[in-house]
Enzyme design. Sequence first.
Site, short mmCIF file in Angstrom:
data_model
loop_
_atom_site.label_atom_id
_atom_site.label_comp_id
_atom_site.label_asym_id
_atom_site.label_seq_id
_atom_site.Cartn_x
_atom_site.Cartn_y
_atom_site.Cartn_z
N ARG A 210 12.27 8.02 1.87
CA ARG A 210 13.36 7.17 1.35
C ARG A 210 14.29 8.01 0.48
O ARG A 210 13.90 8.44 -0.60
CB ARG A 210 12.80 5.99 0.55
CG ARG A 210 13.92 5.13 -0.05
CD ARG A 210 13.46 3.74 -0.47
NE ARG A 210 12.56 3.74 -1.60
CZ ARG A 210 12.18 2.63 -2.24
NH1 ARG A 210 12.62 1.44 -1.83
NH2 ARG A 210 11.34 2.69 -3.26
N ASP A 493 8.83 0.42 -11.12
CA ASP A 493 9.77 1.46 -10.73
C ASP A 493 11.17 1.02 -11.14
O ASP A 493 11.34 0.07 -11.91
CB ASP A 493 9.67 1.79 -9.24
CG ASP A 493 10.06 0.62 -8.33
OD1 ASP A 493 10.63 -0.38 -8.83
OD2 ASP A 493 9.81 0.71 -7.12
#
Length: 573
Positions: A210, A493
Amino acid sequence: MVCLRGVVVRSDVARVIPRVLVFHWKDIFFHIVEEPASRNEESVDVETPDGIEITGEIGERYEEVLTPSALELIVRLHRELADRRLELLEAREARVQELADGGTLRFLEETRHLREDPTWRVADPAPGIVDRRVEITGPTDRKMTINALNSGAKVWLADQEDANTPRWANVVGGQLNLLDAINRTIDFTAENGKAYALRPDDELATIVMRPRGWHLPEKHVLVDGRETSGSLVDFALYVATAGIRQFAKGLGPYFYLPKLESHLEARLWNDAFVLAQEYLGIPQGTIRATVLIETYPAAFEMEEILYELRDHSAGLNAGRWDFMFSVIKSFRTRGTQFMLPDRNAVTMTVPFMRAYTELLVKTCHKRGAHAIGGMAAFIPSKDEAVNTTAFAKVRDDKTREARDGFDGSWVAHPGMVELCKEVFTDVLGERPHQIARTRDDVEVTAGQLLDVAATPGDVTEAGLRNNVSVAIQYLRHWLDGLGAVAIFDLMEDAATAEISRSQVWQWLHNDVTLADTGRTVTKDLVQEIVAEEIAQLPGDPADYEEAKQTFLEVAVADDYADFLTLPAYRRMP
């Protein structure tokens, strides 16, 4: 140049592939006939093409990632796509202004013909990502790389985005770890002497990388004197090094694409894929990408996003945390109609979230694509009571997803892999997915997607304090270079930090009254709670000063910052 049977590959790319290698890719056979080029093991020089400047420090082995072919690809991508990227970011700002002026989100009338055309489908699932019943996510540090690949998950989302930070050492270091993993030269020894090494290839998760979102720049790489795109830098460095090795093994390169807000942004990625495959001399359609539907606008353009990427598509994912953040960001000026209660009170079964996930499964399966479920952020605890509650919640969540038709789902910790796999196997059995289940029973309207007001729950001081504490703790670690942080038994996150600070901003600017204390959310109250929460954290309060200032900059300012990572990135070296 070196010629592969049926394909021409650049010699500086071909040298990374074993000298004698025969493999099968979509019924085409390739055979390397050139000796690999030798390299000077002591050299740390980086040869840069014309027009590119690396301002970040060149560390040990960086030249293995900052290769001539990777840097040349960055130059080509930047010169071809940079202006379009900036135009699309301006279009985001224009949409926010339209919504502030009373507009709304809708299914696009100009693309109705695509949605109503039953004939098109995305590419068939690619090798290594056919069965995706459990995927693990995490940053690309050395230990996590080994643990994730060994976890028993089918796929590892190797995260250079929300679970990472864009500190230069992480940008290049993560790529080196992925390169070593694919070359099977990676190992790790912890301070306690425990050694970590990879299992056999056939037991490893497939790597799906990603990159950063379109909004983030890369200030350490300049082309023609301009900052580059973090997205394109991450993509180019991977595809031209580790990715070409994945290609040699017939398993990639594959990507997860974050933060897209429109099908035009998907088109930009597709053009990047076409350009890169042409440059590297690999077949068009080799690259595959799964798009995270994690912004509110993208939920209204799912089919169009699949269409734009159809030859490179690997499906869609329900990025639940960023989706909640995007709801707030999109309609932050519209008062209580789009006001969410405490973050932990918003479950996947509330009406607008339920509509979003049901539509995602139906859209994917209608077009032959995988539908991948959301993150289980719980992590195993030393407290057995906490574990019992957490595992029960994860089981319920994954059971709902599997029964709704999702083909797999995410976990954040290796300790949750077997639970997720078990739940999906109960539904899938030996089948690799349930794409054939088209969910024709589902009908979702724009009104249902927009029905945030029907979300039950209250805004409480406990929720406000949790948001403040989580955001400040996370920002402290983020500024130090750590992007995935265990806080209050959850893996946090950047997405959850974004929700936390965005809720504080929204509550503050709407004079919200807290249900449990009756206090009104004001700037003075937020600053009071910030001081109180920092005082309860371990260490010296001075250790949190930079994180506190960053939080206040994005949580109580008059103007809303689109992403907390943008001002935070400017504070990074």
